[in-house]
Design a protein around this motif. Structure first.
Motif, PDB file in Angstrom:
ATOM      1  N   GLY A   1      -0.944  14.128   4.681  1.00 14.37           N
ATOM      2  CA  GLY A   1      -0.307  12.881   5.098  1.00 14.37           C
ATOM      3  C   GLY A   1       0.373  12.166   3.946  1.00 14.37           C
ATOM      4  N   ASP A   2      -0.255  12.204   2.770  1.00 17.69           N
ATOM      5  CA  ASP A   2       0.355  11.581   1.586  1.00 17.69           C
ATOM      6  C   ASP A   2       1.743  12.149   1.334  1.00 17.69           C
ATOM      7  OD1 ASP A   2      -1.851   9.995   1.025  1.00 17.69           O
ATOM      8  OD2 ASP A   2      -2.654  11.361  -0.495  1.00 17.69           O
ATOM      9  N   TRP A   3       1.846  13.473   1.398  1.00 22.68           N
ATOM     10  CA  TRP A   3       3.126  14.105   1.057  1.00 22.68           C
ATOM     11  C   TRP A   3       4.148  13.985   2.176  1.00 22.68           C
ATOM     12  CZ3 TRP A   3       4.113  14.210  -3.694  1.00 22.68           C
ATOM     13  CH2 TRP A   3       3.074  14.331  -4.617  1.00 22.68           C
ATOM     14  N   VAL A   4       3.694  13.990   3.417  1.00 23.55           N
ATOM     15  CA  VAL A   4       4.638  13.762   4.525  1.00 23.55           C
ATOM     16  C   VAL A   4       5.164  12.333   4.457  1.00 23.55           C
ATOM     17  CG1 VAL A   4       4.883  13.618   7.045  1.00 23.55           C
ATOM     18  CG2 VAL A   4       3.663  15.550   6.010  1.00 23.55           C
ATOM     19  N   MET A   5       4.266  11.368   4.244  1.00 19.03           N
ATOM     20  CA  MET A   5       4.696   9.968   4.133  1.00 19.03           C
ATOM     21  C   MET A   5       5.626   9.797   2.925  1.00 19.03           C
ATOM     22  SD  MET A   5       2.454   6.429   4.080  1.00 19.03           S
ATOM     23  CE  MET A   5       1.790   6.615   2.417  1.00 19.03           C
ATOM     24  N   TYR A   6       5.301  10.450   1.806  1.00 17.96           N
ATOM     25  CA  TYR A   6       6.146  10.387   0.621  1.00 17.96           C
ATOM     26  C   TYR A   6       7.558  10.866   0.955  1.00 17.96           C
ATOM     27  CZ  TYR A   6       7.673  11.177  -4.215  1.00 17.96           C
ATOM     28  OH  TYR A   6       8.356  11.136  -5.402  1.00 17.96           O
ATOM     29  N   TRP A   7       7.655  12.013   1.595  1.00 21.14           N
ATOM     30  CA  TRP A   7       8.970  12.555   1.954  1.00 21.14           C
ATOM     31  C   TRP A   7       9.704  11.623   2.921  1.00 21.14           C
ATOM     32  CZ3 TRP A   7      12.483  15.510   0.112  1.00 21.14           C
ATOM     33  CH2 TRP A   7      13.522  15.948   0.921  1.00 21.14           C
ATOM     34  N   GLN A   8       8.989  11.083   3.891  1.00 19.58           N
ATOM     35  CA  GLN A   8       9.626  10.190   4.862  1.00 19.58           C
ATOM     36  C   GLN A   8      10.080   8.892   4.202  1.00 19.58           C
ATOM     37  OE1 GLN A   8       6.764  10.022   8.094  1.00 19.58           O
ATOM     38  NE2 GLN A   8       7.799  11.705   9.137  1.00 19.58           N
ATOM     39  N   MET A   9       9.363   8.415   3.207  1.00 20.01           N
ATOM     40  CA  MET A   9       9.809   7.227   2.472  1.00 20.01           C
ATOM     41  C   MET A   9      11.027   7.584   1.614  1.00 20.01           C
ATOM     42  SD  MET A   9       6.160   5.547   1.390  1.00 20.01           S
ATOM     43  CE  MET A   9       6.856   4.126   0.566  1.00 20.01           C
ATOM     44  N   LEU A  10      10.969   8.729   0.970  1.00 20.13           N
ATOM     45  CA  LEU A  10      12.071   9.167   0.112  1.00 20.13           C
ATOM     46  C   LEU A  10      13.364   9.336   0.903  1.00 20.13           C
ATOM     47  CD1 LEU A  10      12.494  10.004  -2.878  1.00 20.13           C
ATOM     48  CD2 LEU A  10      12.089  12.359  -2.154  1.00 20.13           C
TER      49      LEU A  10
ATOM     50  N   CYS B   1       0.844  -1.198   0.000  1.00 21.16           N
ATOM     51  CA  CYS B   1       0.000   0.000   0.000  1.00 21.16           C
ATOM     52  C   CYS B   1       0.881   1.250   0.000  1.00 21.16           C
ATOM     53  CB  CYS B   1      -0.933  -0.012   1.215  1.00 21.16           C
ATOM     54  SG  CYS B   1      -2.047   1.416   1.289  1.00 21.16           S
ATOM     55  N   ARG B   2       1.896   1.263   0.862  1.00 17.32           N
ATOM     56  CA  ARG B   2       2.806   2.417   0.901  1.00 17.32           C
ATOM     57  C   ARG B   2       3.534   2.583  -0.435  1.00 17.32           C
ATOM     58  NH1 ARG B   2       4.121   0.271   5.972  1.00 17.32           N
ATOM     59  NH2 ARG B   2       6.147  -0.409   5.180  1.00 17.32           N
ATOM     60  N   ARG B   3       3.981   1.491  -1.028  1.00 16.16           N
ATOM     61  CA  ARG B   3       4.676   1.557  -2.325  1.00 16.16           C
ATOM     62  C   ARG B   3       3.761   2.124  -3.405  1.00 16.16           C
ATOM     63  NH1 ARG B   3       6.364  -4.190  -1.108  1.00 16.16           N
ATOM     64  NH2 ARG B   3       8.218  -3.883   0.167  1.00 16.16           N
ATOM     65  N   LEU B   4       2.520   1.679  -3.416  1.00 13.56           N
ATOM     66  CA  LEU B   4       1.581   2.190  -4.410  1.00 13.56           C
ATOM     67  C   LEU B   4       1.319   3.679  -4.208  1.00 13.56           C
ATOM     68  CD1 LEU B   4      -0.811  -0.874  -4.633  1.00 13.56           C
ATOM     69  CD2 LEU B   4       0.611   0.038  -6.482  1.00 13.56           C
ATOM     70  N   HIS B   5       1.236   4.115  -2.961  1.00 10.15           N
ATOM     71  CA  HIS B   5       1.115   5.552  -2.693  1.00 10.15           C
ATOM     72  C   HIS B   5       2.331   6.292  -3.241  1.00 10.15           C
ATOM     73  CE1 HIS B   5      -2.288   4.883  -0.056  1.00 10.15           C
ATOM     74  NE2 HIS B   5      -2.336   6.169   0.240  1.00 10.15           N
ATOM     75  N   PHE B   6       3.501   5.741  -3.005  1.00  6.34           N
ATOM     76  CA  PHE B   6       4.735   6.381  -3.462  1.00  6.34           C
ATOM     77  C   PHE B   6       4.758   6.485  -4.989  1.00  6.34           C
ATOM     78  CE2 PHE B   6       9.190   6.790  -4.527  1.00  6.34           C
ATOM     79  CZ  PHE B   6       9.641   7.684  -3.571  1.00  6.34           C
TER      80      PHE B   6
ATOM     81  N   TRP C   1      -5.809   4.145  -3.950  1.00  5.69           N
ATOM     82  CA  TRP C   1      -7.008   3.351  -3.696  1.00  5.69           C
ATOM     83  C   TRP C   1      -6.782   1.883  -4.008  1.00  5.69           C
ATOM     84  CZ3 TRP C   1     -11.314   7.069  -5.876  1.00  5.69           C
ATOM     85  CH2 TRP C   1     -11.374   8.194  -5.062  1.00  5.69           C
ATOM     86  N   LEU C   2      -5.975   1.593  -4.997  1.00  7.74           N
ATOM     87  CA  LEU C   2      -5.608   0.202  -5.260  1.00  7.74           C
ATOM     88  C   LEU C   2      -4.908  -0.389  -4.034  1.00  7.74           C
ATOM     89  CD1 LEU C   2      -5.363  -2.203  -7.205  1.00  7.74           C
ATOM     90  CD2 LEU C   2      -3.230  -1.189  -8.026  1.00  7.74           C
ATOM     91  N   GLY C   3      -4.035   0.389  -3.431  1.00  9.31           N
ATOM     92  CA  GLY C   3      -3.341  -0.065  -2.223  1.00  9.31           C
ATOM     93  C   GLY C   3      -4.282  -0.320  -1.066  1.00  9.31           C
ATOM     94  N   HIS C   4      -5.256   0.573  -0.892  1.00 10.28           N
ATOM     95  CA  HIS C   4      -6.184   0.413   0.230  1.00 10.28           C
ATOM     96  C   HIS C   4      -7.158  -0.734   0.010  1.00 10.28           C
ATOM     97  CE1 HIS C   4      -5.039   3.676   2.842  1.00 10.28           C
ATOM     98  NE2 HIS C   4      -4.816   4.398   1.756  1.00 10.28           N
ATOM     99  N   PHE C   5      -7.783  -0.751  -1.135  1.00  8.90           N
ATOM    100  CA  PHE C   5      -8.798  -1.773  -1.377  1.00  8.90           C
ATOM    101  C   PHE C   5      -8.185  -3.140  -1.642  1.00  8.90           C
ATOM    102  CE2 PHE C   5     -11.277   2.078  -2.877  1.00  8.90           C
ATOM    103  CZ  PHE C   5     -12.036   2.151  -1.729  1.00  8.90           C
ATOM    104  N   GLY C   6      -7.026  -3.176  -2.279  1.00 13.31           N
ATOM    105  CA  GLY C   6      -6.422  -4.444  -2.656  1.00 13.31           C
ATOM    106  C   GLY C   6      -5.507  -5.058  -1.614  1.00 13.31           C
ATOM    107  N   PHE C   7      -4.858  -4.236  -0.816  1.00  8.26           N
ATOM    108  CA  PHE C   7      -3.853  -4.766   0.107  1.00  8.26           C
ATOM    109  C   PHE C   7      -4.134  -4.412   1.561  1.00  8.26           C
ATOM    110  CE2 PHE C   7      -1.910  -4.488  -4.026  1.00  8.26           C
ATOM    111  CZ  PHE C   7      -1.315  -5.725  -4.146  1.00  8.26           C
TER     112      PHE C   7
END
Length: 102
Positions: A87-96, A25-30, A64-70
């Motif tokens: 949250g999307d962009w904070v998580m993106y930066w923290q993953m990056l 899910c996190r990867r798909l968001h990224f 949404w694929l990440g949430h519904f699928g995984f």
């Protein structure tokens, strides 16, 4: 069922991370967020604003694929749209930057 309320983004973000525990899910968001940035960049570089219509499709589609699928949960954006976008962009930066694992 009482809906959760958050007084600030700081109180919301732990909840947001809890809704994104599955690595796929996190990867798909990224991936989706990266494609959003690329669509914006293409629009700016080419002057073709048609690229911007793809930004929400890519961003939300992958998330949404990440949430519904995984994750098997309902995206937080349905209840908390502004905090979820943040949250999307904070998580993106923290993953990056390696603070959150892929």
């Amino acid at each position: 069922m009482m809906m959760e309320r958050f007084s600030s983004f700081t109180t919301f973000y732990p909840y947001y991370l809890n809704e994104h525990r599955h690595p796929t899910c996190r990867r798909l968001h990224f991936i989706g967020s990266t494609l959003v940035l690329l669509a914006v960049l293409c629009a700016v570089c080419t002057g073709n604003m048609g690229w911007l219509m793809w930004a929400p499709v890519m961003g939300y589609g992958f998330a949404w694929l990440g949430h519904f699928g995984f994750e098997k949960n309902r995206p937080a954006t349905f209840r908390f749209p502004l905090y979820s976008l943040m949250g999307d962009w904070v998580m993106y930066w923290q993953m990056l930057t390696g603070r959150i694992p892929f």
